[in-house]
Design an enzyme around this catalytic site. Structure first.
Site, PDB file in Angstrom:
ATOM      1  N   ASN A   1      -5.173  -2.669  11.941  1.00  0.00           N
ATOM      2  CA  ASN A   1      -5.761  -1.410  11.470  1.00  0.00           C
ATOM      3  C   ASN A   1      -7.255  -1.660  11.279  1.00  0.00           C
ATOM      4  O   ASN A   1      -7.656  -2.267  10.288  1.00  0.00           O
ATOM      5  CB  ASN A   1      -5.090  -1.004  10.145  1.00  0.00           C
TER       6      ASN A   1
ATOM      7  N   LYS B   1      -9.538   0.321  10.586  1.00  0.00           N
ATOM      8  CA  LYS B   1     -10.162   1.248   9.606  1.00  0.00           C
ATOM      9  C   LYS B   1     -11.450   1.811  10.196  1.00  0.00           C
ATOM     10  O   LYS B   1     -11.531   2.006  11.409  1.00  0.00           O
ATOM     11  CB  LYS B   1     -10.368   0.530   8.274  1.00  0.00           C
TER      12      LYS B   1
ATOM     13  N   HIS C   1      -1.104   5.641   4.969  1.00  0.00           N
ATOM     14  CA  HIS C   1      -1.816   4.469   4.462  1.00  0.00           C
ATOM     15  C   HIS C   1      -2.306   4.771   3.040  1.00  0.00           C
ATOM     16  O   HIS C   1      -2.712   5.890   2.740  1.00  0.00           O
ATOM     17  CB  HIS C   1      -3.004   4.124   5.372  1.00  0.00           C
TER      18      HIS C   1
ATOM     19  N   GLU D   1      -4.941   4.161   1.532  1.00  0.00           N
ATOM     20  CA  GLU D   1      -6.307   4.691   1.413  1.00  0.00           C
ATOM     21  C   GLU D   1      -6.307   6.202   1.626  1.00  0.00           C
ATOM     22  O   GLU D   1      -7.053   6.924   0.970  1.00  0.00           O
ATOM     23  CB  GLU D   1      -7.232   3.966   2.406  1.00  0.00           C
TER      24      GLU D   1
ATOM     25  N   GLU E   1       3.072  -2.103   1.993  1.00  0.00           N
ATOM     26  CA  GLU E   1       1.715  -2.535   1.680  1.00  0.00           C
ATOM     27  C   GLU E   1       1.446  -2.339   0.189  1.00  0.00           C
ATOM     28  O   GLU E   1       1.054  -1.234  -0.234  1.00  0.00           O
ATOM     29  CB  GLU E   1       0.708  -1.707   2.478  1.00  0.00           C
TER      30      GLU E   1
ATOM     31  N   GLY F   1      -6.986  -5.624   1.074  1.00  0.00           N
ATOM     32  CA  GLY F   1      -8.423  -5.890   1.070  1.00  0.00           C
ATOM     33  C   GLY F   1      -8.899  -6.663  -0.139  1.00  0.00           C
ATOM     34  O   GLY F   1     -10.102  -6.782  -0.380  1.00  0.00           O
TER      35      GLY F   1
ATOM     36  N   SER G   1      -3.756  -8.405   2.902  1.00  0.00           N
ATOM     37  CA  SER G   1      -4.439  -9.702   2.958  1.00  0.00           C
ATOM     38  C   SER G   1      -3.654 -10.758   3.741  1.00  0.00           C
ATOM     39  O   SER G   1      -3.629 -11.930   3.363  1.00  0.00           O
ATOM     40  CB  SER G   1      -4.769 -10.200   1.540  1.00  0.00           C
TER      41      SER G   1
HETATM   42  C1  PEP Z   1      -4.475  -2.525   5.425  1.00  0.00           C
HETATM   43  O1  PEP Z   1      -5.436  -1.855   5.132  1.00  0.00           O
HETATM   44  O2  PEP Z   1      -3.489  -1.985   5.956  1.00  0.00           O
HETATM   45  C2  PEP Z   1      -4.494  -3.945   5.093  1.00  0.00           C
HETATM   46  C3  PEP Z   1      -3.373  -4.583   5.039  1.00  0.00           C
HETATM   47  O3  PEP Z   1      -5.717  -4.511   4.868  1.00  0.00           O
HETATM   48  P1  PEP Z   1      -6.020  -6.084   4.584  1.00  0.00           P
HETATM   49  O4  PEP Z   1      -5.277  -6.864   5.598  1.00  0.00           O
HETATM   50  O5  PEP Z   1      -7.500  -6.202   4.732  1.00  0.00           O
HETATM   51  O6  PEP Z   1      -5.555  -6.355   3.193  1.00  0.00           O
END
Ligand code: PEP
Length: 253
Positions: free
Chosen positions: A9, A11, A95, A97, A167, A173, A212
């Site tokens: 992803n 973003k 997601h 966000e 998630e 992040g 992460s």
């Molecule tokens: C995400 O935004 O779906 C995500 C998992 O980000 P990160 O790997 O940076 O934590």
């Protein structure tokens, strides 16, 4: 045989030059193992150019969002049919966000899930709890609400053509990863919820972990029985980092 899916992803990151370098690196290093699929989800303006860059490779293409509407007066929105038109096969819905920053409720996410399926896309449904929700013991209640709203909208059979991504918001992040045990516990819970409705669908669906994930923690997460790959944010922006995660998956096949 579920195999692994490693999905990037991106973003709101990228440029024509950066995307070219990133995709060329990924294409050059796709693991030979067919049980590991790689997927990239660029920002909308770059989907067509990335489609050109991955052409002839095994890398799959997806989008990060889709409208719940099929067409019409929805300025700034993108229909599922348009994503299919530019060669997308997958789309991320729900997601955290978008839930937190764009006010997407579980009902809107469920409508987007349906719109994706109607357009012939495979939705990647993201679910996950915040730190407060985990610390107050509400992780499973939150996941159940997010999942059940979609199940109520489309029914269990529609999950044959879907992917779920667990998630935990507190791991996205932040550099903090759920431990393999924490992740597996929630993945098992998600699969059990689906099993209670249809065992075959529950067995077949890929449930990704996101939060992460890096090359050095991926194998520990992916080696769990209910974890079928990852949804990767930060580490999907450098081909070496992304490929290290793919290689971790391949090492488990
Ligand atoms: C995400 O935004 O779906 C995500 C998992 O980000 P990160 O790997 O940076 O934590």
């Amino acid at each position: 045989m579920r195999g692994y899916l490693v999905a990037g992803n991106w973003k709101m990151n990228g440029s024509n030059d950066a995307n070219r370098a990133l995709v060329e690196g990924i294409v050059a290093g796709v693991p030979a193992n067919k049980d590991v699929q790689l997927l990239v989800c660029p920002p909308f303006p770059y989907i067509s150019s990335v489609a050109g860059l991955i052409e002839g490779s095994a890398v799959l293409l997806g989008a990060q969002n889709v409208s719940q509407h099929a067409s019409g007066a929805f300025t700034g929105e993108t229909a599922g049919s348009m994503l299919r038109d530019v060669a997308c096969e997958f789309v991320i819905v729900g997601h955290s966000e978008r839930r937190a920053l764009m006010g997407e409720t579980s009902k809107i996410v469920a409508e987007k899930f349906r719109a994706a399926l109607d357009a012939g896309l495979t939705p990647i449904l993201c679910v996950g709890e915040s730190l407060d929700q985990r610390e107050s013991g509400h992780t499973k209640t939150v996941i159940d609400e997010q999942l059940n709203t979609v199940l109520d909208e489309v029914g269990i059979d529609e999950f044959r053509n879907a992917v779920i991504a667990y998630e935990p918001v507190w791991a996205i992040g932040t550099g903090v990863t759920a431990s393999p045990e924490q992740a597996q516990e929630v993945h098992r819970h998600i699969r059990a919820l689906l099993e209670s409705k249809n065992v075959e669908v529950a067995k077949g669906i890929k449930i990704l972990y996101g939060g992460s994930v890096k090359g050095d923690n991926a194998a520990g997460l992916f080696s769990n029985p209910d974890i079928d790959g990852g949804l990767i944010g930060g580490a999907s922006l450098k081909s070496d980092d992304f490929l290290a995660i793919a290689e971790a998956a391949a090492s488990l096949c």
